[in-house]
Design a protein around this motif. Structure first.
Motif, PDB file in Angstrom:
ATOM      1  N   GLU A   1       7.816   1.681   4.899  1.00 32.18           N
ATOM      2  CA  GLU A   1       7.224   0.920   6.007  1.00 32.18           C
ATOM      3  C   GLU A   1       7.313  -0.568   5.707  1.00 32.18           C
ATOM      4  O   GLU A   1       7.051  -0.994   4.575  1.00 32.18           O
ATOM      5  CB  GLU A   1       5.740   1.303   6.166  1.00 32.18           C
TER       6      GLU A   1
ATOM      7  N   TYR B   1       8.538   2.016  10.496  1.00 34.32           N
ATOM      8  CA  TYR B   1       8.691   3.035   9.460  1.00 34.32           C
ATOM      9  C   TYR B   1      10.107   3.597   9.527  1.00 34.32           C
ATOM     10  O   TYR B   1      10.621   3.854  10.628  1.00 34.32           O
ATOM     11  CB  TYR B   1       7.722   4.211   9.678  1.00 34.32           C
TER      12      TYR B   1
ATOM     13  N   ASN C   1       4.563   1.026   1.571  1.00 35.36           N
ATOM     14  CA  ASN C   1       4.530  -0.156   2.448  1.00 35.36           C
ATOM     15  C   ASN C   1       4.891  -1.434   1.710  1.00 35.36           C
ATOM     16  O   ASN C   1       4.382  -1.702   0.626  1.00 35.36           O
ATOM     17  CB  ASN C   1       3.118  -0.313   3.040  1.00 35.36           C
TER      18      ASN C   1
ATOM     19  N   HIS D   1       3.954   7.574   2.138  1.00 37.23           N
ATOM     20  CA  HIS D   1       4.779   6.436   2.538  1.00 37.23           C
ATOM     21  C   HIS D   1       4.502   5.237   1.650  1.00 37.23           C
ATOM     22  O   HIS D   1       3.476   5.170   0.969  1.00 37.23           O
ATOM     23  CB  HIS D   1       4.650   6.096   4.026  1.00 37.23           C
TER      24      HIS D   1
ATOM     25  N   HIS E   1      -6.318  -1.816   4.019  1.00 38.13           N
ATOM     26  CA  HIS E   1      -6.124  -0.619   3.197  1.00 38.13           C
ATOM     27  C   HIS E   1      -4.996  -0.822   2.197  1.00 38.13           C
ATOM     28  O   HIS E   1      -3.998  -1.467   2.478  1.00 38.13           O
ATOM     29  CB  HIS E   1      -5.901   0.642   4.037  1.00 38.13           C
TER      30      HIS E   1
ATOM     31  N   HIS F   1       0.816  -1.214   0.000  1.00 38.66           N
ATOM     32  CA  HIS F   1       0.000   0.000   0.000  1.00 38.66           C
ATOM     33  C   HIS F   1       0.849   1.263   0.000  1.00 38.66           C
ATOM     34  O   HIS F   1       2.060   1.192   0.204  1.00 38.66           O
ATOM     35  CB  HIS F   1      -1.001   0.008   1.163  1.00 38.66           C
TER      36      HIS F   1
HETATM   37 FE   LIG Z   1       1.132   2.128   6.086  1.00 38.30          FE
END
Ligand SMILES: [Fe+2]
Length: 293
Positions: A245, A235, A196, A194, A180, A140
Motif C-alpha cells: 500500500e 493497494y 504500507n 499488507h 495506526h 504500518h
Molecule cells: Fe494500510
C-alpha cells in the motif's frame, strides 16, 4: 506494560529473490542496500532497512518494533514469558542480520512473529530511491488475526497499543500519534496482511496508479480514501501474493487528544474502507465485511 516506540521493519521469506528484488526496486521504489547471507535489504527512509526478502518460506513473516531501553527490553521479555509466550533472545548472528544491538522474538496469539529490538541502526546518507515513488517512509502493517477481539486484547493489554478505530471487529491500533501502525484483520492464517509506505502526496499516488497499470501490476484497491484515518490510498499486489500500500494524509491523534479520544466503530462494509466508492479485491477486507453480516 510494554511501550512500543515505533515499527521498524518487515522480513519476508521468498522462493524467488530475483522477482522480489525487481518488485521492491522497480515497482515499490525502495533503495537496495545489501545482498548478504541470502537476504536482500531495502531502505525507505533514514532507517538502516525497513524491508528484507530472505530465501525461505513465503509464509514466513516477521515484523520488528523498537523499544527505548535495555531495561524495557528485559521487562518486555519477562512480561511476555509471564503471559505464557515462548520468548527467544536474538543470537549475535541474528542481531547482526537485523542491524540491532539486541532483540527478542515471540509470537502473538494468532502466531504472528514479532521482534522487539533495541538500538536499531540508522543510516546517515539520505534515502535515495530506485524510482521516485514519493515514498517518505515505511509506516504500518496489517496483520492476520484468527480472532481479532482476542488479539486486540493482547496488543492493547500486553503490548500497550491503543485502538484508534474499528471496522467491524478489525481494530486499527496506534503506538504513537499516527492513527495506526498495526491493524488486525480476520483470516485463517498468521502473517503480514499488507505493508504500507507513506508517500508525499496524492500526485505520487496517482502517478503510481498509472505507472503500475502500465507495468501490469495488479491494483487490488483504490485509489481511494479511508474514512477511518483520512488517508488516501492505493493497494497493489506484490510477490507471493503480498499486498503493498501507498498512502498519504493519515490523521494523527495528538498528545492533547489522547486522554479524551474515543475509538469509532465503523460497520463492516466496503464504505468503511473507502469514502470514494472503491471496492477492495483483498480477501481479508472482504472477510471483515462478511464477518458482521
Ligand atoms: Fe494500510
Amino acid at each position: 506494560m510494554i511501550n512500543l516506540l515505533d515499527i521498524r521493519y518487515v522480513r519476508l521469506g521468498t522462493r524467488d529473490r530475483a522477482a522480489a528484488d525487481r518488485f521492491a526496486r522497480e515497482v515499490v521504489g525502495l533503495q537496495p542496500t545489501r545482498d548478504e547471507g541470502g537476504a536482500l535489504y531495502y531502505r525507505s527512509d533514514a532507517r538502516d532497512h525497513t524491508l528484507v526478502y530472505f530465501d525461505g518460506n513465503p509464509r514466513d513473516h516477521t515484523v520488528g518494533f523498537e523499544l527505548r531501553t535495555a531495561a524495557e527490553l528485559e521487562a518486555a521479555g519477562a512480561a511476555l514469558s509471564d503471559a505464557g509466550l515462548v520468548v527467544h533472545a536474538g543470537t549475535s548472528d541474528e542481531c547482526e542480520q537485523r542491524r540491532v544491538h539486541s532483540f527478542i522474538n515471540f509470537r502473538d496469539p494468532t502466531g504472528n512473529s514479532i521482534d522487539l529490538v533495541l538500538r536499531p541502526h540508522h543510516n546517515g546518507p539520505r534515502y535515495f530511491p530506485s524510482r521516485d515513488a514519493g515514498i517518505t517512509g515505511f509506516s504500518h502493517v496489517g496483520l492476520c488475526s484468527t480472532d481479532p477481539a482476542r488479539d486486540e486484547r493482547f496488543w492493547t493489554g500486553v503490548l500497550g497499543a491503543r485502538v484508534s478505530d474499528r471496522i467491524g471487529e478489525a481494530p486499527l491500533l496506534r503506538i504513537d500519534e499516527v492513527h495506526h501502525k498495526v491493524a488486525l484483520f480476520a483470516t485463517d492464517r498468521a502473517g503480514v496482511q499488507h505493508i504500507n509506505h507513506q508517500v508525499a502526496g496524492i500526485d505520487d499516488l496517482m502517478r503510481s496508479w498509472y505507472l503500475l497499470q502500465q507495468r501490469g501490476v495488479r491494483i487490488v484497491f483504490g485509489p481511494g480514501r479511508h474514512p477511518t484515518s483520512g488517508a488516501m490510498f492505493l493497494y497493489f499486489e506484490g510477490p507471493d501474493g503480498m499486498v503493498y500500500e501507498y498512502s498519504t494524509g493519515v490523521r494523527t491523534i495528538t498528545a492533547s487528544e489522547e486522554a479524551t479520544y474515543q475509538p469509532r466503530q465503523f460497520p463492516a462494509r466496503p464504505e468503511s474502507f473507502c469514502l470514494w466508492g472503491a471496492v477492495p479485491e483483498i480477501a481479508e477486507f472482504q472477510r471483515s465485511d462478511a464477518a458482521a453480516t
